[in-house]
Structure formats: structure tokens, C-alpha cells
Design a protein around this motif. Structure first.
Motif, PDB file in Angstrom:
ATOM      1  N   PHE A 111       0.832  -1.214   0.000  1.00 21.26           N
ATOM      2  CA  PHE A 111       0.000   0.000   0.000  1.00 21.26           C
ATOM      3  C   PHE A 111       0.861   1.257   0.000  1.00 21.26           C
ATOM      4  N   ALA A 112       2.037   1.152   0.605  1.00 19.70           N
ATOM      5  CA  ALA A 112       2.906   2.330   0.666  1.00 19.70           C
ATOM      6  C   ALA A 112       3.744   2.482  -0.591  1.00 19.70           C
ATOM      7  N   SER A 113       3.714   1.443  -1.457  1.00 20.61           N
ATOM      8  CA  SER A 113       4.726   1.356  -2.508  1.00 20.61           C
ATOM      9  C   SER A 113       4.704   2.526  -3.487  1.00 20.61           C
ATOM     10  N   THR A 114       3.546   3.137  -3.712  1.00 17.15           N
ATOM     11  CA  THR A 114       3.550   4.168  -4.763  1.00 17.15           C
ATOM     12  C   THR A 114       4.337   5.402  -4.330  1.00 17.15           C
ATOM     13  N   ILE A 115       4.720   5.426  -3.064  1.00 17.91           N
ATOM     14  CA  ILE A 115       5.541   6.537  -2.592  1.00 17.91           C
ATOM     15  C   ILE A 115       6.897   6.525  -3.287  1.00 17.91           C
ATOM     16  N   ALA A 116       7.280   5.358  -3.800  1.00 16.51           N
ATOM     17  CA  ALA A 116       8.579   5.255  -4.473  1.00 16.51           C
ATOM     18  C   ALA A 116       8.524   5.795  -5.902  1.00 16.51           C
ATOM     19  N   THR A 117       7.325   6.056  -6.400  1.00 18.72           N
ATOM     20  CA  THR A 117       7.231   6.519  -7.781  1.00 18.72           C
ATOM     21  C   THR A 117       7.251   8.041  -7.830  1.00 18.72           C
ATOM     22  N   SER A 118       7.886   8.553  -8.836  1.00 21.89           N
ATOM     23  CA  SER A 118       7.812   9.991  -9.084  1.00 21.89           C
ATOM     24  C   SER A 118       6.595  10.251  -9.965  1.00 21.89           C
ATOM     25  N   VAL A 119       6.283  11.526 -10.129  1.00 22.56           N
ATOM     26  CA  VAL A 119       5.193  11.883 -11.031  1.00 22.56           C
ATOM     27  C   VAL A 119       5.479  11.346 -12.428  1.00 22.56           C
ATOM     28  N   ALA A 120       6.730  11.491 -12.859  1.00 17.77           N
ATOM     29  CA  ALA A 120       7.066  11.046 -14.215  1.00 17.77           C
ATOM     30  C   ALA A 120       6.945   9.535 -14.343  1.00 17.77           C
ATOM     31  N   VAL A 121       7.419   8.814 -13.336  1.00 16.91           N
ATOM     32  CA  VAL A 121       7.346   7.353 -13.382  1.00 16.91           C
ATOM     33  C   VAL A 121       5.889   6.897 -13.405  1.00 16.91           C
ATOM     34  N   ALA A 122       5.086   7.463 -12.492  1.00 18.56           N
ATOM     35  CA  ALA A 122       3.675   7.087 -12.453  1.00 18.56           C
ATOM     36  C   ALA A 122       3.007   7.387 -13.792  1.00 18.56           C
ATOM     37  N   SER A 123       3.326   8.526 -14.356  1.00 20.04           N
ATOM     38  CA  SER A 123       2.708   8.899 -15.628  1.00 20.04           C
ATOM     39  C   SER A 123       3.119   7.932 -16.734  1.00 20.04           C
ATOM     40  N   MET A 124       4.403   7.527 -16.740  1.00 18.57           N
ATOM     41  CA  MET A 124       4.846   6.595 -17.775  1.00 18.57           C
ATOM     42  C   MET A 124       4.142   5.240 -17.631  1.00 18.57           C
ATOM     43  N   LEU A 125       3.994   4.787 -16.375  1.00 17.52           N
ATOM     44  CA  LEU A 125       3.309   3.506 -16.158  1.00 17.52           C
ATOM     45  C   LEU A 125       1.901   3.561 -16.730  1.00 17.52           C
ATOM     46  N   THR A 157     -12.716  13.059 -20.896  1.00 19.76           N
ATOM     47  CA  THR A 157     -12.144  12.118 -19.930  1.00 19.76           C
ATOM     48  C   THR A 157     -10.689  12.387 -19.590  1.00 19.76           C
ATOM     49  N   ALA A 158     -10.036  13.242 -20.370  1.00 19.72           N
ATOM     50  CA  ALA A 158      -8.587  13.395 -20.214  1.00 19.72           C
ATOM     51  C   ALA A 158      -8.215  13.838 -18.794  1.00 19.72           C
ATOM     52  N   LEU A 159      -8.884  14.903 -18.311  1.00 25.03           N
ATOM     53  CA  LEU A 159      -8.497  15.442 -17.003  1.00 25.03           C
ATOM     54  C   LEU A 159      -8.733  14.419 -15.896  1.00 25.03           C
ATOM     55  N   ALA A 160      -9.892  13.744 -15.956  1.00 21.49           N
ATOM     56  CA  ALA A 160     -10.196  12.745 -14.930  1.00 21.49           C
ATOM     57  C   ALA A 160      -9.173  11.620 -14.973  1.00 21.49           C
ATOM     58  N   THR A 161      -8.716  11.276 -16.172  1.00 27.36           N
ATOM     59  CA  THR A 161      -7.735  10.202 -16.290  1.00 27.36           C
ATOM     60  C   THR A 161      -6.390  10.618 -15.693  1.00 27.36           C
ATOM     61  N   VAL A 162      -5.983  11.851 -16.002  1.00 27.28           N
ATOM     62  CA  VAL A 162      -4.751  12.353 -15.392  1.00 27.28           C
ATOM     63  C   VAL A 162      -4.904  12.368 -13.867  1.00 27.28           C
ATOM     64  N   ALA A 163      -6.092  12.783 -13.424  1.00 28.94           N
ATOM     65  CA  ALA A 163      -6.352  12.823 -11.984  1.00 28.94           C
ATOM     66  C   ALA A 163      -6.217  11.427 -11.379  1.00 28.94           C
ATOM     67  N   LEU A 164      -6.722  10.429 -12.096  1.00 29.23           N
ATOM     68  CA  LEU A 164      -6.630   9.049 -11.604  1.00 29.23           C
ATOM     69  C   LEU A 164      -5.174   8.644 -11.382  1.00 29.23           C
ATOM     70  N   THR A 165      -4.307   8.972 -12.363  1.00 31.64           N
ATOM     71  CA  THR A 165      -2.897   8.594 -12.203  1.00 31.64           C
ATOM     72  C   THR A 165      -2.287   9.326 -11.009  1.00 31.64           C
ATOM     73  N   THR A 166      -2.715  10.576 -10.819  1.00 34.42           N
ATOM     74  CA  THR A 166      -2.170  11.360  -9.701  1.00 34.42           C
ATOM     75  C   THR A 166      -2.642  10.795  -8.367  1.00 34.42           C
ATOM     76  N   VAL A 167      -3.914  10.418  -8.312  1.00 33.20           N
ATOM     77  CA  VAL A 167      -4.436   9.814  -7.079  1.00 33.20           C
ATOM     78  C   VAL A 167      -3.648   8.547  -6.760  1.00 33.20           C
ATOM     79  N   TRP A 168      -3.455   7.720  -7.784  1.00 31.17           N
ATOM     80  CA  TRP A 168      -2.704   6.486  -7.566  1.00 31.17           C
ATOM     81  C   TRP A 168      -1.319   6.789  -7.014  1.00 31.17           C
ATOM     82  N   GLN A 169      -0.686   7.813  -7.597  1.00 28.44           N
ATOM     83  CA  GLN A 169       0.681   8.136  -7.157  1.00 28.44           C
ATOM     84  C   GLN A 169       0.699   8.695  -5.735  1.00 28.44           C
ATOM     85  N   SER A 170      -0.375   9.397  -5.328  1.00 24.68           N
ATOM     86  CA  SER A 170      -0.407   9.992  -3.979  1.00 24.68           C
ATOM     87  C   SER A 170      -0.818   9.001  -2.896  1.00 24.68           C
ATOM     88  N   LEU A 171      -1.396   7.870  -3.298  1.00 17.54           N
ATOM     89  CA  LEU A 171      -1.931   6.928  -2.305  1.00 17.54           C
ATOM     90  C   LEU A 171      -0.895   6.537  -1.264  1.00 17.54           C
TER      91      LEU A 171
END
Lengths: 294, 281, 357
Positions: A111-125, A157-171
Motif C-alpha cells: 500500500f505504501a509502494s507508490t511513494i517510491a514513484t515519481s510523477v514522471a514514473v507514475a505517468s509513464m506507467l 475524460t482526459a483530465l479525470a484520467t490524469v487525476a486518476l494517475t495522480t491519485v494512484w501516485q499519492s496513495l
């Protein structure tokens, strides 16, 4: 230390000690802020020549322009989409992981693992997951007999999708901060509430959430400021498009930077007013916590 | 009675199974993007068009050399490491020195400086980017390491953290050092700094994470491949290796490995650092 | 070794009242001087002023024949033992003890040798390589002492060095410190709120309250001839009973209508004047007549009983009851007869002792 030597001697030593920090903060933080505000009073041609004083006109024009209002709106929507979602989901993860079970540590690490990702890494994934032709998302949809989607290319849908990746990265961040706080809540509070007949949900709402108040406040401000400063995920996932539907403030500033320095400056100042106010709240709060806490 | 007990035991058992199932399901969702990336990273271009890509059928590190070489991730990683370490060292040094002065020294302009640092704390870098870019351009700093490092060498939050840590040292220890014959520099070196080691560690880790994850500034001040940092290098990947998602995912995972290692080693400091406060995501 | 001299020293902390108020104090060479007073009386501030951790707002501080007002702590040739011991948690005991030698340019091997010498003197040889966190309270206290001794300073300043020890260890260490003082022949300024420490260890005691010197004298002087109501009430356990009394003619004093002494205040006090009579608990006997009182509490201390009673005027009377047999019980009416030879008199207006006889 209480020793008050001659003030001059301490001033000399102090000057030497603070000089590096003062120099850097002066040149790269305070001076730029003042100069940015100053530049907002000038317009120039696209080649950066013929600078002309226009006073507050440019501030008024930019603040009232469609493109600025669009990026302000997009940014605010982005904040609203990301912050509460990340908070609620992170809190749920923490609640889920706050059990005494064998092997719970493994789940906590996940659950803590996404803390290891940067914004760029999360976005690439996510970019690769969402890739229209070979991405996994469309593979799944195809297997389920549904039409493929192109979420990042659709203004709806673009903004919501970007938001989804950001939420995932902040979890990960939300999870780590809240579970640490949850574990410091004394078990006896829950036991006494249980004795008083409070059920699981009631205990969560009446004990956990209020006692996490400081952490939730902290996270709200941090995530909100972060969302206002978003740039990387936009640059990688959508480049502000389609049709400016994801053109957040920082992205807009960077786009303007080589084209219209005056307008970029004005947008930067307006961004500062918003984020500065939020940071101020956070700083005051942090300061108080440091002084009166622990 | 025995039957009842058995039923309760069974109920408890199935409840436990349900809990684990829920945890596993949620963990799978959270982990899915990373899992998919790990799977894709091991597949060749031709295998990408089907869901079989998610099947863990082999361990294939074949795309690592491509990512490091052709996709220049090796160079980007080195750049990021150099830049991040330089920023951490700079921030720790400036924060320790200024934090000590603001905690213990009595000097003209102390209050003004505190106010200035507090003001810097609430100015996001994104706001100053217009003028900082201008400054760096004028000084010929585009595509140089110093341009990547210098603006971040002072960190207002770091200064406050260190000041707070110094103020937390028991006053007797500092007084004792004064009586024992030490001046401020001696006290800083022999007493104060060793006593705030854990704060220095938390600050270092935190500032490394921020530096490593930086995106906007490196994007603005680097044009040449041999100066790019890993985060913006990622975006260039599609240009460098075309549609080979396997190599792209390998590169992305490579960018994360240094952070993963740090987090595992410094878990404790991480939590301290995070709760101490972050402004920049 | 050296003398310590404070002349008209005052210290005010920003805006607040005077922490030290016009203080004169002479500490002789080799003397064990105890500053005694309740918390907040300014005694620790005096110590910090001597140490150079604070600067006086007024007055002059001298160590030896040198005025040290503008001399840094490190140049004053003093060492200080802190109440918290102030041991550096990140250093071994060896390095802690040797720490004050480093700024004096003494090389590491010599520092270690000196640290070992002092450690041996205090029985710390076995713990030299440990960290302070691994030591017992008593050992830590001795390390703090060793760190002060290693420099061979001319003045030792000690701020409540025993207050963090348990009762038994405190008594042992008290004796150790006195022995050490004789052995080192050093000037010691010792701060405590514990009168037993003061009475048992001091060559002279300076009693402080509200930043002012209340009395300076030997243990006997302080105990037998308290200079004012504060000292009378502060020194002695249980404290001296202070009764309001009346001079009935120029040769007698009454408490609650009962004559307790024939006193000669002729020419100073006229009949009807109010005075305060001070009587130590051990100087009161229960008898068939005397000052009446109602017993409010009785404490059995094993070898004696402490009895508390209230006089008709509302004053508290505490006395020791050492006789065999049944002590009085709560609620009993008793009659108390003070020993006229052990009475102290104070002026209620100025709180000062009235010289008598």
C-alpha cells in the motif's frame, strides 16, 4: 546559549553561517518573485524586444482572458478530482491495513509502494497501460467485447484520467502518514468505545477520523498545493490537450514562457497568490504543531 | 456445545479468509500498474498485442542493456545521481549552518531573516521559474550541472527543520559545552550536530527524494541528452526507442530502483521526513 | 584555587522581576559555599552568573582578583556540574570526561590519560568505554563530577547535583562530595533547595529568596539564629513554629493569653506590641498547662511522633513527642509549653529577627 558575547562578534559569525542560504534564497526565490511581479507590468513582442510599461493593464487582461480562466478552472477541477479522492482512498487503505494479522506488513509495504514513484514514473506507467493500440486497458476491454477507449485523447475524460494517475501516485503518501498516526491511537480508546456499544463504523467515525485530524489537515494542504503545482503528469500524458482540457496553470505558464514573458509572469503571480495562501496556512499549522506537539 | 464451538471457530476462520481476500484484492489493484509494467518490460514488441503479456512466464532482463544504452538511461541515471547528491549536500550544509545561527546566535537582522525564510517557504518554485530561467540563460547555465543544482541548494523547510532540531537540544548540554570551553563552531561540530543526526538523516532522505523526482526545472534548463536527468529522460523514451513499450517500462522501473533501495534502507527516516512536511509533490 | 566575589550584582530577565537583586557574596578560597533557597529564588541564576552563562545587568563579579564581567565562560577557570549532569549522549565516558581538555589544545592521548586518572579516582574505570545511556544514575553523577575535575579548575560550580539520585545514594554521595572537597582543596559553590544537603555539607550557607540574600552563615548560625521569618520557616524539618504573640508589659510575652517568656524588650517594644515567636518543634513540651491547642494530626515516625495542633489564634503548632506511652489523639486538647531558652523573636512588620536577650 545564554551567553551574550559582544553582539558584533556574534553578528560576524552569524553572517558567515547564514550567508550561503541567504544568497541562494535571495537569488533564486525572493528576487525572482519580485522581478516576476515587476515583469507583469511590461508587455513585449514575441522576440522579447520593445518592452513597454503598461501598469496593471496586463494583470487585468490576463486575469480576465479566456485562456487564463480556462487553466484556472482546469486546475481547480483537477484539485477537486484528486485531493478528496486520494484522501478517502488512502484512509481506507490505512484502515484496512491497521489490523493485527499475520503478514500484514507485506500488505502495508504494497500500500505504501507508490511513494517510491515519481510523477514522471507514475505517468509513464499509466501512459503505457492506456496506450490505445497495445495498452493493457484496451486489451482487457477487447477481451470483454467492448470498444477500445482513448481516455487521454478525449476532452471529456482526459483530465479525470490524469487525476486518476495522480491519485494512484499519492496513495502511498496518504497511506504512510495516516497509518503511522492510526497506530499511535491508544487501543484503550477503541476498547472503551466498544464497551460503550459503538460498532465498527461508529468507532471509525468517532475516534479514528477526529484523532487523525492533524494528519488529514496536513495531507489536505500538501495534496492541494501539489495539485496546484502539477506539471509533469500533464506534460507526459496530455501536453495540455486535448483542446486545452488539461491545460493547468503551471503548464500554461511554461507554454507562455518563451512566447510572452509578460503574460507568463502575470500567471505566475496569480498562481503564487493561490498557492502562497495555502502554504501560509500549512506553515502556520506546522509551526504550531512543532511548538506545542510532542 | 461442541458443535457450537466448532461453528464459531468456522465462522471466525471464514471471517479471517474474507479479510485476507479483501486485502489481497486491494493490494492487487494498487499494485496492478507496477505489475503490468514488470510484465511488459520482459516481453518483446510482437507479444504486446494480447493479454498474454500479463502472464509471468519468464524472467527476461534482455531489455535492460537496451534501456541503459540505446535509450541512454545509464547516462540519465548518472546525471540524476550527481545532481541529487549535490543538492542534498548543499541543502544539508546550508540548513545546518543557517539553522544553527537562527537557533542560537544573537545578531542584527535575525528576525528579518526568519521572516524572509518563512516567506521563501511559501513561494512555490513554479512561480519563480520565469525569472530563474532568465537568470540561468543570462549566466550561460543552460545544459550545465550547476544550473540543475544551484537553485535548490538552500531549502527553507530544511532551515526550519534544523533550527527546530537545534532548539530541541537540552539547554544544559549546550551550557556545559560553553563552560567546558567551546565556542559556537566547536559546539556545532562536537555537540549540536551529532545530537541532531536523525534530523539530518530525515532531511537528507527527503531532499534526495524531491531532487530525484524533479521534473519542471530540469526540463527547462537541459536540451542536451548528456545533461538530462532521469525523470525527463523518461519522456524522451518514446522518441528514442519508438513504440517498444518493453524498453520504456524497463527504463521506467530503472528510474525507480534507486528510490526503492533508499526507502527500504531508511524507512524510519522517511516517515519522519514525510510527516515533517512536504510542499512540493 | 580562588575566591569568588559578587558585589551589588543584579540580573533581570527581559521584562520580568529581578532574578537576582543587589547581591553581595564573598566565597573564601577553598570554601564550600551552599546557595540554599526554594525554586525560583535566584540561586541557579547566581551560579550561571558566576559561570559566565549569564551576564549581570549590574554589579561586579570577581574570581580570584580578576573582575570577570566581560570574561567568557571558557576563560574563567571554572567547572560546572549540572543537575541533569549534561553528559553528551553520543560520546563514550572517556570522551565525555576528556571533552573540556580539547579546547585547551591537549592532544587525544593526553586527554584520554587524564580522563582515566580522574575516572580511577571516582571508581569509573570499568565504564570508560560505555555511553552515558548505559550508566546508572549514580555513575552518571560521578561522570559529571569527573568532567568537572579533569580540568583542575579553581572553582567548582554545582547545580543541584544530587537531586536526581535516590534517597540512599544521595546520602552516600553527600559524604563523598565532602571528602572530595577536602581532598581537592577547591572552592565550591553549590546550589540546592535541600536544607539537609546544605546543613550537612556547607562551610557556609547563603539563604536566598526572591533574588535577595536572606542570611549568610554557618549551619549553626542559620539554624540557631535565623535572620528573619523566611529563613526561620525554610530551614528545619518540620519547620519552626511561628506564633503571633503579644508583649504584655516590658518584661513578658503572651501567646493566647498564656505567658510563655519573660522577655526584656525595654525601650524597643511597648506593651501591646505584636511580635512573632519562633519555636522549633523539639523545643515544645506537652504539659498540664501552657498554650492550648487542638490536635489536628499525628504522624508515627517509629522512634517519635509528630503532632500537629492549632492554637486558639489559628497558628499551627508542630511538635515532636518522644515519650513512651500513648500519644495524644486527633481532637484532643493539649497544652504546650515552649522552652523559654530556645525562643526566637521576629518583628512581624519587617520579618527581621529581634536580637534577644
Amino acid at each position: 546559549m545564554a551567553v551574550k558575547r559582544s553582539r558584533r562578534r556574534e553578528t560576524r559569525l552569524a553572517t558567515a553561517l547564514v550567508a550561503p542560504a541567504v544568497l541562494i534564497l535571495g537569488v533564486f526565490v525572493l528576487y525572482p518573485l519580485l522581478r516576476t511581479a515587476w515583469l507583469g507590468f511590461f508587455v513585449q513582442d514575441p522576440f522579447g524586444r520593445n518592452s513597454r510599461w503598461v501598469g496593471l493593464d496586463q494583470y487585468r487582461d490576463v486575469a480576465g482572458s479566456d485562456s487564463f480562466l480556462n487553466s484556472l478552472g482546469v486546475t481547480v477541477r483537477f484539485v477537486v478530482l484528486t485531493v478528496p479522492t486520494a484522501l478517502v482512498l488512502g484512509l481506507l487503505l490505512a484502515t484496512l491495513a491497521n489490523q493485527q494479522l499475520r503478514g500484514i506488513r507485506l500488505f502495508r509495504i504494497i500500500f505504501a509502494s507508490t511513494i517510491a514513484t515519481s510523477v514522471a514514473v507514475a505517468s509513464m506507467l499509466w501512459l503505457v497501460l492506456l496506450e490505445p493500440s497495445t495498452g493493457i486497458v484496451n486489451q482487457v476491454l477487447e477481451a470483454a467485447g467492448r470498444d477500445p477507449v482513448n481516455l487521454l485523447n478525449d476532452p471529456d475524460t482526459a483530465l479525470a484520467t490524469v487525476a486518476l494517475t495522480t491519485v494512484w501516485q499519492s496513495l502511498g503518501l496518504v497511506f504512510v502518514v495516516t497509518i503511522a498516526a492510526m497506530q499511535s491511537i491508544p487501543e484503550v480508546l477503541y476498547e472503551s468505545a466498544r464497551v460503550d456499544g459503538h460498532g465498527r463504523v461508529s468507532r471509525f467515525l468517532r475516534i479514528t477520523v477526529p484523532l487523525l485530524g492533524p494528519q488529514l489537515m496536513f495531507l489536505t494542504v500538501v495534496l492541494t498545493i501539489g495539485a496546484f503545482q502539477s506539471f509533469g503528469q500533464i506534460d507526459i500524458l496530455t501536453e495540455g490537450g486535448p483542446q486545452d482540457s488539461t491545460n493547468v496553470m503551471v503548464y500554461s505558464i511554461v507554454q507562455q514562457l518563451p512566447l510572452d514573458r509578460g503574460a507568463a509572469s502575470v500567471e505566475a503571480v496569480l498562481l503564487f497568490l493561490v498557492v502562497g495562501a495555502l502554504s501560509f496556512v500549512q506553515f502556520r499549522w506546522l509551526d504550531r504543531r512543532v511548538h506545542y506537539g510532542s | 456445545m461442541a458443535a457450537d464451538a466448532k461453528r464459531i471457530e468456522l465462522a471466525a476462520g471464514s471471517k479471517l479468509v474474507a479479510r485476507y481476500l479483501l486485502l489481497a484484492l486491494v493490494a492487487a489493484i494498487v499494485l496492478f500498474p507496477v505489475y503490468a509494467a514488470v510484465m511488459v518490460a520482459q516481453k518483446s514488441l510482437t507479444e504486446l498485442g494480447s493479454l498474454d503479456v500479463l502472464v509471468p512466464d519468464r524472467i527476461d532482463l534482455g531489455s535492460v542493456p537496451t534501456a541503459l544504452g540505446e535509450a541512454r538511461m545509464g547516462r540519465y541515471l548518472v546525471n540524476s545521481a550527481v545532481v541529487s547528491v549535490a543538492i542534498v549536500i548543499g541543502q544539508v550544509v546550508t540548513s545546518v549552518l543557517a539553522g544553527y545561527a537562527l537557533a542560537f546566535l544573537d545578531f542584527t537582522g535575525r528576525r528579518a531573516l526568519l521572516a524572509a525564510v518563512a516567506a521563501s517557504l511559501i513561494i512555490p518554485f513554479e512561480v519563480t521559474v520565469v525569472v530563474n530561467f532568465e537568470t540561468v540563460q543570462q549566466l550561460g547555465g543552460v545544459d550545465t550541472y550547476w544550473a540543475l543544482v544551484l537553485p535548490f541548494v538552500a531549502f527553507p523547510l530544511g532551515i526550519f527543520l534544523m533550527r527546530q532540531a537545534f532548539l530541541g537540544i537540552p539547554r544544559d548540554l549546550l551550557d556545559a559545552a560553553v563552560v567546558d570551553g567551546y565556542g559556537h563552531l566547536g559546539i556545532l561540530r562536537s555537540v549540536a550536530l551529532p545530537l541532531v543526526r536523525s534530523t539530518v538523516a530525515a532531511l537528507s532522505l527527503f531532499s534526495f527524494l524531491l531532487a530525484w523526482n524533479q521534473y519542471l526545472w530540469p526540463l527547462l534548463v537541459t536540451n542536451r541528452d548528456d545533461r538530462r536527468t532521469v525523470q525527463i529522460g523518461l519522456k524522451q523514451l518514446t522518441g528514442a526507442v519508438g513504440p517498444d513499450l518493453g524498453v520504456i517500462m524497463t527504463a521506467t522501473l530503472l528510474a525507480t530502483i534507486p528510490i526503492l533501495v533508499l526507502l527500504v534502507v531508511f524507512e524510519r527516516q522517511l516517515i519522519r521526513g514525510l510527516t515533517a512536511g512536504s510542499v512540493k509533490g | 584555587m580562588a575566591t569568588v566575589k559578587l558585589a551589588a550584582v543584579s540580573k533581570r530577565f527581559d521584562g520580568a522581576t529581578l532574578a537576582v537583586d543587589d547581591l553581595d557574596l564573598d566565597v573564601a578560597d577553598g570554601e564550600f559555599m551552599v546557595l540554599l533557597g526554594p525554586s525560583g529564588c535566584g540561586k541557579s541564576t547566581v551560579l550561571r552568573l558566576i559561570a559566565g552563562l549569564e551576564r549581570p545587568d549590574d554589579g561586579e563579579i570577581s574570581i580570584g582578583d580578576r573582575v570577570v564581567n566581560d570574561v567568557d565562560a571558557k576563560e574563567r577557570d571554572i567547572a560546572m556540574v549540572f543537575q541533569s549532569y549534561a553528559l553528551y549522549p553520543h560520546m563514550s565516558i572517556r570522551r565525555n570526561i576528556g571533552f573540556p581538555l580539547k579546547p585547551r589544545g591537549i592532544a587525544r592521548p593526553d586527554r584520554d590519560k587524564e580522563a582515566e586518572r580522574v575516572a580511577a579516582q571516582l571508581g569509573l574505570t570499568d565504564v570508560l568505554d560505555r555511553k552515558p545511556g548505559q550508566l546508572s544514575g549514580g555513575q552518571r553523577q560521578r561522570v559529571a563530577l569527573a568532567r568537572a575535575m579533569v580540568r583542575r579548575p579553581s572553582v567548582f560550580l554545582m547545580d543541584e547535583p544530587l537531586s536526581n539520585l535516590d534517597a540512599k545514594l544521595r546520602i552516600e554521595t553527600r559524604a563523598d562530595l565532602v571528602g572530595l572537597h577536602e581532598q581537592l582543596d577547591a572552592t565550591v559553590v553549590y546550589v540546592t533547595h535541600d536544607q539537609v544537603e546544605a546543613l550537612t555539607m556547607a562551610d557556609r550557607i547563603a539563604v536566598l529568596d526572591t533574588g535577595r540574600l536572606q542570611q549568610l552563615g554557618t549551619s549553626e548560625e542559620i539554624y540557631d539564629r535565623p535572620a528573619n521569618l523566611f529563613v526561620a520557616g525554610f530551614v528545619g524539618t518540620p519547620p519552626m513554629n511561628l506564633w503571633s504573640a503579644t508583649v504584655v508589659d516590658d518584661a513578658a510575652v503572651e501567646v493566647a493569653g498564656v505567658r510563655i517568656a519573660d522577655a526584656s524588650f525595654r525601650g524597643v517594644w511597648s506593651g501591646g506590641s505584636a511580635v512573632v515567636a519562633g519555636i522549633r518543634p523539639e523545643a515544645i513540651e506537652l504539659a498540664g498547662d501552657g498554650v492550648p491547642g487542638t490536635v489536628g494530626w499525628v504522624e508515627d515516625l517509629g522512634h517519635e511522633h509528630l503532632i500537629g495542633a492549632t492554637t486558639p489564634a489559628g497558628d499551627v503548632a508542630c511538635l515532636r513527642w518522644t515519650e513512651r506511652g500513648k500519644p495524644p489523639r486527633i481532637g484532643d486538647e493539649v497544652y504546650m509549653r515552649p522552652d523559654p531558652a530556645q525562643l526566637h523573636w521576629f518583628d512581624p512588620a519587617t520579618s527581621e529577627r529581634i536580637p534577644w536577650p
